[in-house]
Design an enzyme around this catalytic site. Structure first.
Site, PDB file in Angstrom:
ATOM      1  N   HIS A   1      -0.377  -1.047  -8.173  1.00  0.00           N
ATOM      2  CA  HIS A   1      -0.952  -0.048  -8.758  1.00  0.00           C
ATOM      3  C   HIS A   1      -1.495   0.939  -7.770  1.00  0.00           C
ATOM      4  CE1 HIS A   1      -4.345  -2.701  -8.381  1.00  0.00           C
ATOM      5  NE2 HIS A   1      -5.115  -1.630  -8.414  1.00  0.00           N
TER       6      HIS A   1
ATOM      7  N   ASP B   1      -7.144  -0.117  -2.443  1.00  0.00           N
ATOM      8  CA  ASP B   1      -6.986  -1.348  -1.741  1.00  0.00           C
ATOM      9  C   ASP B   1      -5.654  -1.958  -1.841  1.00  0.00           C
ATOM     10  OD1 ASP B   1      -8.189  -1.306  -4.319  1.00  0.00           O
ATOM     11  OD2 ASP B   1      -8.553  -3.374  -4.242  1.00  0.00           O
TER      12      ASP B   1
END
Length: 291
Positions: free
Chosen positions: A64, A68
């Protein structure tokens, strides 16, 4: 090649500080293939430290579009290119990843053009064979990949992954709150790599890095999985090995391995790895073929 799952970066969230783990990245070595799942900050160094050349990656999957999980995708591919990559690498990810790649190429256009003219390198853009990651089943570098949408609001295109080859399976939860669909999805996996959060650590985390209101707390509580829930899932799904990943908190000295053990062990007595950068969970050998 030693087959297994290497946790390259195990910190939940994008910020790093002195002494902290790195953000999310996982290296899967299975069926003779090397697949990178997510590319948070430090992913390129982590792959190399695991003994794999960037030019030897067979595929990359991005679960996604939180930073991060893909901040270092462009730099990693660029660095592989400077190390001699000449073949396209399949890169699977959600809608929006192509725009990121085009933006990276635009930001680095001076360097890319210069290296092509001055060093004779091939064009960089085609080396990322971008493919849309969607729910369902597909082939990734000879591995069977099944993907389902997980529960990570407000992100809609966020996925859990199940890789299978020669009778073995590895499930990566991605970032997700508990969801009933994960029971069947993780059923019987040799290794379940699941994000985990210590609810007792949320107060300290929000006090340290919050923005003065309750939005960070709301995000954490509705979008991530308490460690207790992860342990119960592993037991229900009868997985072979549970590895905790994307740890929240991961860099608070007030919370250590004993806190994770206390949350997990009452509900999961099986093999357990509390994620640390560079930790490898070996895969079992393939089951014997029927006589």
């Amino acid at each position: 090649m030693t087959e297994g799952v290497t946790l390259l970066g195990t910190k939940g969230g994008p910020a790093i500080r002195p002494g902290t783990p790195m953000p999310t990245a996982t290296l899967l070595r299975m069926g003779g293939r090397r697949v990178l799942v997510d590319a948070g900050l430090g992913a390129a160094r982590g792959v190399c430290d695991a003994g794999v050349a960037l030019t030897d990656l067979d595929a990359i999957v991005i679960t996604h579009l939180h930073s991060d999980h893909y901040l270092e995708l462009g730099p990693l591919l660029h660095t592989a290119w400077t190390a001699g990559l000449k073949r396209p690498v399949p890169v699977l990810g959600p809608h929006g990843l192509a725009a990121y790649w085009q933006g990276f190429l635009a930001a680095m256009a001076y360097d890319i053009d210069l290296r092509q003219r001055d060093e004779g390198r091939p064009p960089l853009a085609p080396l990322a064979d971008l493919r849309r990651l969607e729910p369902g089943e597909t082939d990734v570098a000879g591995l069977r990949l099944r993907a389902i949408r997980n529960l990570h609001p407000p992100v809609a295109d966020s996925f859990a992954l199940r890789f299978e080859h020669a009778g073995r399976s590895v499930v990566l939860s991605g970032d997700t709150a508990p969801m009933p669909e994960m029971d069947a999805f993780a059923r019987g996996a040799d290794v379940l790599v699941h994000e985990a959060m210590l609810e007792s650590g949320i107060d300290a985390l929000c006090a340290r890095v919050g923005n003065g209101d309750d939005r960070l707390r709301v995000h954490l509580e509705r979008s991530h999985s308490p460690a207790v829930s992860v342990a119960r899932l592993a037991a229900r799904a009868e997985v072979g090995h549970l590895a905790l990943h994307h740890l929240i908190p991961s860099d608070d000295p007030a919370f250590g391995p004993e806190d994770w053990q206390a949350a997990i062990r009452p509900h999961w007595p099986g093999p357990l790895t509390i994620g640390g950068d560079g930790t490898t969970i070996p895969l079992p050998p393939p089951p014997p073929e029927p006589a």
